[in-house]
Design a protein around this motif. Structure first.
Motif, mmCIF file in Angstrom:
data_model
loop_
_atom_site.group_PDB
_atom_site.id
_atom_site.type_symbol
_atom_site.label_atom_id
_atom_site.label_comp_id
_atom_site.label_asym_id
_atom_site.label_seq_id
_atom_site.Cartn_x
_atom_site.Cartn_y
_atom_site.Cartn_z
ATOM 1 N N GLY A 103 -4.769 0.226 -4.676
ATOM 2 C CA GLY A 103 -3.651 1.021 -4.191
ATOM 3 C C GLY A 103 -4.152 2.210 -3.399
ATOM 4 O O GLY A 103 -5.165 2.818 -3.734
ATOM 5 N N ASN A 119 2.697 4.604 -0.031
ATOM 6 C CA ASN A 119 1.687 3.903 -0.826
ATOM 7 C C ASN A 119 1.626 2.450 -0.396
ATOM 8 O O ASN A 119 2.631 1.848 0.006
ATOM 9 C CB ASN A 119 1.972 4.021 -2.321
ATOM 10 N N GLU A 121 -0.183 -1.232 -1.835
ATOM 11 C CA GLU A 121 -0.840 -1.820 -2.992
ATOM 12 C C GLU A 121 -1.690 -3.004 -2.577
ATOM 13 O O GLU A 121 -1.210 -3.927 -1.924
ATOM 14 C CB GLU A 121 0.212 -2.273 -4.020
ATOM 15 N N ARG A 127 2.178 -3.391 -7.851
ATOM 16 C CA ARG A 127 3.234 -2.636 -8.524
ATOM 17 C C ARG A 127 4.561 -3.339 -8.278
ATOM 18 O O ARG A 127 4.748 -3.972 -7.238
ATOM 19 C CB ARG A 127 3.334 -1.193 -7.998
ATOM 20 N N GLY A 224 -5.936 2.337 -9.105
ATOM 21 C CA GLY A 224 -5.763 0.995 -9.632
ATOM 22 C C GLY A 224 -6.114 0.926 -11.096
ATOM 23 O O GLY A 224 -6.492 1.931 -11.716
#
Length: 267
Positions: A103, A119, A121, A127, A224
């Motif tokens: 992430g 963000n 991932e 997520r 992470g």
């Protein structure tokens, strides 16, 4: 004047209604909104009807529950697209998440908390929800520690009273003396880290982002699960990558930096 006051109160109440949907539950009854917003039932119902007509909330025709409408996404997208840090960081963060499989997050400080601008991932750190727009504590995150490097110890104490240094896990920093030492360490290394301080089983490495005046305006982190981020063996590599990414964003914001600015060379 009385009309202006009434209009201002209506706007404030409508904004309060919208904010209750960001506090955790995504779908609410009229009675839930009234309670959370501290409004009368009829007032809450009237405001929800107005917001629904404007596209800012939607009402499920079967359950009668309200949720935020898609027009709020348009507002959020416009805000992010006009934010200089978001513009400079988006592609760098996206590429980093793809390359590392972890992430990658960028956040700014909003009062006494960090606010996620974006963000991405990676495949090793999935997520089920979007972090953008959410908040987290400054003292319990690598991002927060990086953001706090822009403040003096006195300013940090004014921003975060001792009671605000809440313990989320046994590893969380809970005193200003501990926080001062960690911020000094972050400044000396050029990056901050977090190991199970906010949530068990997760870790991150973060670095500050500066604008053209040299002010810390944001921070970038790689995060992470412990098994994926493997700080014990990868901290030196990840910290170098994070510092370089944060510096690239800073340069895009006009930062030229002092000659003694911490870099990966000092690791």
């Amino acid at each position: 004047m009385a009309s202006d006051v009434g209009s201002n109160q209506s706007v404030e109440r409508a904004l309060t209604v919208l904010r209750v949907f960001t506090a955790g539950r995504s779908e609410l009854r009229v009675s839930d909104v009234a309670k959370l917003a501290d409004l009368g039932l009829s007032t809450a119902s009237r405001l929800l009807a107005t917001l629904e007509a404007a596209g800012f909330v939607d009402r499920d025709p079967v359950s009668g529950l309200y949720r935020l409408g898609l027009d709020t996404v348009s507002l959020g997208g416009a805000v992010l697209n006009s934010h200089p840090v978001h513009r400079e960081a988006r592609q760098i963060a996206q590429n980093l998440a793809a390359d590392l499989g972890l992430g990658v997050n960028v956040a700014v400080r909003r009062d006494a908390s960090l606010f996620y601008l974006l963000n991405f991932e990676g495949r090793q750190a999935p997520r089920a929800f979007v972090l953008a727009g959410q908040r987290n504590p400054l003292h319990a995150t690598g991002l927060g520690k990086s953001l706090l490097t822009g403040l003096t110890p006195l300013e940090r104490r004014g921003l975060l009273p001792a009671a605000a240094l809440v313990a989320y896990t046994p590893r969380t920093i809970t005193t200003h003396e501990q926080l001062d030492a960690e911020i000094d360490r972050t400044v000396a290394r050029g990056y901050g880290s977090e190991l199970e301080e906010l949530a068990l089983g997760r870790a991150c490495v973060a670095a500050p982002i500066r604008d053209g005046a040299g002010t810390v305006v944001a921070a970038l982190s790689v995060s992470g699960p412990l098994s994926a981020i493997d700080l014990q063996n990868r901290e030196a590599t990840l910290s170098r990558i994070v510092i370089e990414a944060a510096d690239s964003i800073s340069i895009g914001l006009g930062y030229v930096g002092p000659a003694h600015h911490p870099s990966a060379v000092s690791l």
